[in-house]
Motif scaffolding. Structure first.
Motif, PDB file in Angstrom:
ATOM      1  N   GLY A 134      48.238  36.987  43.218  1.00 22.43           N
ATOM      2  CA  GLY A 134      47.220  35.955  43.126  1.00 22.43           C
ATOM      3  C   GLY A 134      47.260  35.091  44.364  1.00 22.43           C
ATOM      4  O   GLY A 134      48.207  35.150  45.161  1.00 22.43           O
ATOM      5  N   ASN A 224      45.067  34.124  39.930  1.00 23.79           N
ATOM      6  CA  ASN A 224      43.736  33.687  40.367  1.00 23.79           C
ATOM      7  C   ASN A 224      43.449  34.366  41.701  1.00 23.79           C
ATOM      8  O   ASN A 224      44.340  34.984  42.297  1.00 23.79           O
ATOM      9  CB  ASN A 224      43.659  32.157  40.525  1.00 23.79           C
ATOM     10  CG  ASN A 224      44.812  31.620  41.356  1.00 23.79           C
ATOM     11  OD1 ASN A 224      44.961  31.923  42.527  1.00 23.79           O
ATOM     12  ND2 ASN A 224      45.662  30.821  40.718  1.00 23.79           N
ATOM     13  N   GLU A 226      41.085  33.605  45.404  1.00 22.58           N
ATOM     14  CA  GLU A 226      40.144  32.870  46.242  1.00 22.58           C
ATOM     15  C   GLU A 226      40.335  33.341  47.677  1.00 22.58           C
ATOM     16  O   GLU A 226      41.385  33.910  48.019  1.00 22.58           O
ATOM     17  CB  GLU A 226      40.390  31.364  46.146  1.00 22.58           C
ATOM     18  CG  GLU A 226      40.147  30.766  44.770  1.00 22.58           C
ATOM     19  CD  GLU A 226      40.445  29.281  44.731  1.00 22.58           C
ATOM     20  OE1 GLU A 226      40.091  28.580  45.697  1.00 22.58           O
ATOM     21  OE2 GLU A 226      41.041  28.822  43.744  1.00 22.58           O
ATOM     22  N   ASN A 258      44.309  36.028  34.360  1.00 25.04           N
ATOM     23  CA  ASN A 258      43.598  34.768  34.151  1.00 25.04           C
ATOM     24  C   ASN A 258      42.109  35.095  34.159  1.00 25.04           C
ATOM     25  O   ASN A 258      41.493  35.218  35.213  1.00 25.04           O
ATOM     26  CB  ASN A 258      43.964  33.780  35.258  1.00 25.04           C
ATOM     27  CG  ASN A 258      43.049  32.563  35.281  1.00 25.04           C
ATOM     28  OD1 ASN A 258      42.251  32.342  34.366  1.00 25.04           O
ATOM     29  ND2 ASN A 258      43.162  31.771  36.339  1.00 25.04           N
ATOM     30  N   ASP A 261      39.117  33.136  35.944  1.00 26.15           N
ATOM     31  CA  ASP A 261      38.848  33.280  37.372  1.00 26.15           C
ATOM     32  C   ASP A 261      37.537  34.041  37.591  1.00 26.15           C
ATOM     33  O   ASP A 261      37.286  35.068  36.941  1.00 26.15           O
ATOM     34  CB  ASP A 261      40.006  34.025  38.051  1.00 26.15           C
ATOM     35  CG  ASP A 261      39.853  34.069  39.560  1.00 26.15           C
ATOM     36  OD1 ASP A 261      40.343  33.148  40.214  1.00 26.15           O
ATOM     37  OD2 ASP A 261      39.219  35.019  40.055  1.00 26.15           O
ATOM     38  N   TRP A 264      38.087  37.946  38.850  1.00 23.25           N
ATOM     39  CA  TRP A 264      39.124  38.824  38.319  1.00 23.25           C
ATOM     40  C   TRP A 264      38.619  40.244  38.064  1.00 23.25           C
ATOM     41  O   TRP A 264      39.362  41.224  38.267  1.00 23.25           O
ATOM     42  CB  TRP A 264      39.730  38.238  37.047  1.00 23.25           C
ATOM     43  CG  TRP A 264      38.932  38.406  35.789  1.00 23.25           C
ATOM     44  CD1 TRP A 264      38.039  37.521  35.253  1.00 23.25           C
ATOM     45  CD2 TRP A 264      38.946  39.528  34.902  1.00 23.25           C
ATOM     46  NE1 TRP A 264      37.496  38.012  34.099  1.00 23.25           N
ATOM     47  CE2 TRP A 264      38.033  39.251  33.842  1.00 23.25           C
ATOM     48  CE3 TRP A 264      39.629  40.747  34.882  1.00 23.25           C
ATOM     49  CZ2 TRP A 264      37.802  40.136  32.804  1.00 23.25           C
ATOM     50  CZ3 TRP A 264      39.397  41.639  33.832  1.00 23.25           C
ATOM     51  CH2 TRP A 264      38.494  41.332  32.807  1.00 23.25           C
ATOM     52  N   TYR A 327      47.971  27.420  33.233  1.00 21.33           N
ATOM     53  CA  TYR A 327      47.831  28.862  33.477  1.00 21.33           C
ATOM     54  C   TYR A 327      49.188  29.498  33.756  1.00 21.33           C
ATOM     55  O   TYR A 327      49.529  30.542  33.186  1.00 21.33           O
ATOM     56  CB  TYR A 327      46.901  29.107  34.673  1.00 21.33           C
ATOM     57  CG  TYR A 327      45.441  28.861  34.396  1.00 21.33           C
ATOM     58  CD1 TYR A 327      44.716  29.704  33.564  1.00 21.33           C
ATOM     59  CD2 TYR A 327      44.780  27.787  34.978  1.00 21.33           C
ATOM     60  CE1 TYR A 327      43.367  29.487  33.313  1.00 21.33           C
ATOM     61  CE2 TYR A 327      43.430  27.555  34.731  1.00 21.33           C
ATOM     62  CZ  TYR A 327      42.729  28.405  33.896  1.00 21.33           C
ATOM     63  OH  TYR A 327      41.399  28.185  33.648  1.00 21.33           O
TER      64      TYR A 327
END
Length: 512
Positions: A134, A224, A226, A258, A261, A264, A327
């Motif tokens: 993540g 997660n 990003e 998660n 998100d 995902w 989380y």
């Protein structure tokens, strides 16, 4: 170990022999003609020993193929290479005291993992393996899992950004996910130390470079995703970054994700395993969710509490602030429940959980709060500041610097983020490396001025910390960001001891 045994799982693309006599070229042979005892697998030309196999790795700064002649002269008897043309050019016409065997493969990093797995007799198969990937939260989630399992008397090893833990041994980390040889060596040491579980952080770079290749994880986790690590020497795009993260879920038996998100499903598009979802909302297809989330403040500390619902029902409190803690702790609880740990042990362990340099509270005063965090880019800093804002501090003070010889854009971005979300920004040094600290600070201030937050610049990091503590008001929250667990400052290639926690405590002692 016999070479024939070592090579049994390697994707081989041919073999040859070079005698180094009379300018002879490399002669093609069959793998069956190579029958030698191998002392070790080496991938660093400086560490070659007699009768070893050398794997030539191509990197951003160095290419192992450039050292083939040198390692052969030092005693390497087998060279594993991916660049056939370069190998032949380097060895052609050179004199060697003894013949050297060549094994051609398409990707030497993959071959290193395959060789290492066999060399250490597949120790990963003797452990319950948990891989966590993540953009944020890997370290915290991994430590939480480790803490709970250890509390449950399940002997566990940990591999991650800060360190590797094997029994009582602490090994400092240079990469979040170590190179495959080290990874399998650590697994082997865990088995010998009678560990039954191994929890590790798995980075996108680690997956891209086959560092965890061959490990069929019992559990794989996505915290997660990003945009991050995009640029020269890393990933070319967010899409490539997500694709690399997704590789973990093609080498695991079960995934925990998660599902709040936004990306995902892209990451797990090609997952080859069952998927369990968790999130903050109660949904019919979620295995776990968090209900009744409460933020707590008091006596210089911050915490969060919630009710875990779904496949198990119990209350959780963690003395680490922020909804991202929900989380991370849900991930730890879900994994440990899968492994048969009782809810009471999970509750006790999470209450005491603490991760070095990750929203780490440093007890100084009951009137204000000081925390140290690793946030070192705009995305992580924004997440941290907006999260802590939810605790309604009298003032939110953010102290940080930026590393030298890294993207200048990061400085402008972090400056603007801090100015926008903190009441006061204290600009200082981080690791200047080979740049002038005043130049880095100037860039940060340019970013700060894009928003309307107050700021001050104090180049000496300890003096900047002293300023924050000396001028703290009741109800303030002071965030010291950027270095987290690091205990050094790098200046012109030299690492000088410097630890944010130590400096906070020293300044507090001197002031109070």
């Amino acid at each position: 170990m016999k070479l024939q045994t070592l090579l049994r799982e390697v994707d081989i693309d041919g073999a040859g022999i070079y005698t180094g006599k009379d300018g002879e070229a490399i002669r093609e042979i069959s793998i069956g003609e190579i029958d030698r005892e191998i002392s070790d697998i080496i991938y660093d030309s400086r560490k070659v020993i007699s009768d070893c196999i050398f794997v030539a790795l191509s990197g951003v700064r160095n290419d192992g193929h450039d050292y083939l002649l040198d390692v052969a002269e030092k005693g390497a008897i087998v060279l594993v290479v991916e660049n056939r043309e370069k190998t032949e050019a380097i060895l052609a016409g050179s004199s060697l005291a003894n013949p050297v065997f060549i094994v051609y493969v398409k990707e030497t990093r993959k071959a290193l993992a395959q060789l290492s797995a066999v060399f250490f007799d597949h120790p990963e198969k003797k452990l319950t393996t948990i891989g966590i990937t993540g953009t944020k939260g890997k370290t915290t989630a991994a430590y939480m899992v480790y803490s709970v399992l250890t509390h449950a008397d399940i002997k566990t090893g940990l591999i991650g950004t800060i360190e590797t833990l094997i029994g009582t041994e602490h090994i400092a980390s240079s990469n979040t996910t170590p190179i495959s040889y080290l990874l399998y060596q650590y697994f082997d040491q865990m088995v010998k130390a009678e560990c039954s579980c191994a929890v590790m952080e798995v980075s996108s770079q680690g997956l891209m470079q086959y560092r965890a290749y061959g490990v069929n994880f019992d559990y794989a986790v996505l915290t997660n995703i990003e945009p991050d690590h995009i640029g020269p020497g890393e990933h070319s795009s967010f899409e490539e970054y997500m694709e690399c993260k997704g590789r973990l879920f093609r080498q695991c038996k079960m995934a925990l994700v998660n599902a709040d998100d936004a990306h995902w499903q892209t990451v797990l598009a090609d997952a080859s395993c069952p998927i369990k979802k968790l999130g903050l909302e109660e949904k019919s297809d979620y295995a776990f969710c968090a209900k009744n989330i409460r933020l707590h403040t008091g006596k210089g500390g911050l915490s969060i509490a919630y009710h875990l619902a779904g496949e198990a029902e119990f209350d959780v409190q963690v003395n680490i602030p922020g909804k991202f803690t929900v989380y991370n702790s849900m991930i730890a609880a879900a994994i440990c429940l899968e492994l048969g740990v009782a809810p009471k042990i999970i509750q006790e362990s999470l209450l005491d959980a603490k991760v070095r340099g990750r929203v780490e509270l440093v007890p100084v005063s009951e009137k204000f709060t000081v925390m140290v965090d690793y946030a070192h880019n705009a995305m992580s800093l924004k997440s941290l500041l907006t999260t802590i804002r939810e605790y309604h501090p009298k003032r939110l003070i953010c102290l940080f610097g930026c590393g030298g010889n890294r993207s200048r854009d990061r400085r402008f971005e972090m400056g603007e983020i801090s100015s926008r979300y903190a009441d006061l920004t204290v600009v200082t040094t981080d690791n200047p490396r080979y740049e002038k600290p005043e130049d880095i600070i100037s860039d940060i201030i340019s970013g700060v001025k894009k928003a309307d937050g107050k700021y001050i610049s104090i180049a000496d990091r300890k003096e900047a910390i002293r300023y924050c503590i000396e001028n703290a008001q009741e109800g303030d929250i002071i965030i010291i960001a950027g270095k987290g667990h690091e205990d050094y400052q790098e200046i012109c290639g030299v690492k000088h001891h410097m630890d944010d926690r130590e400096m906070v405590l020293e300044c507090a002692k001197e002031l109070f």
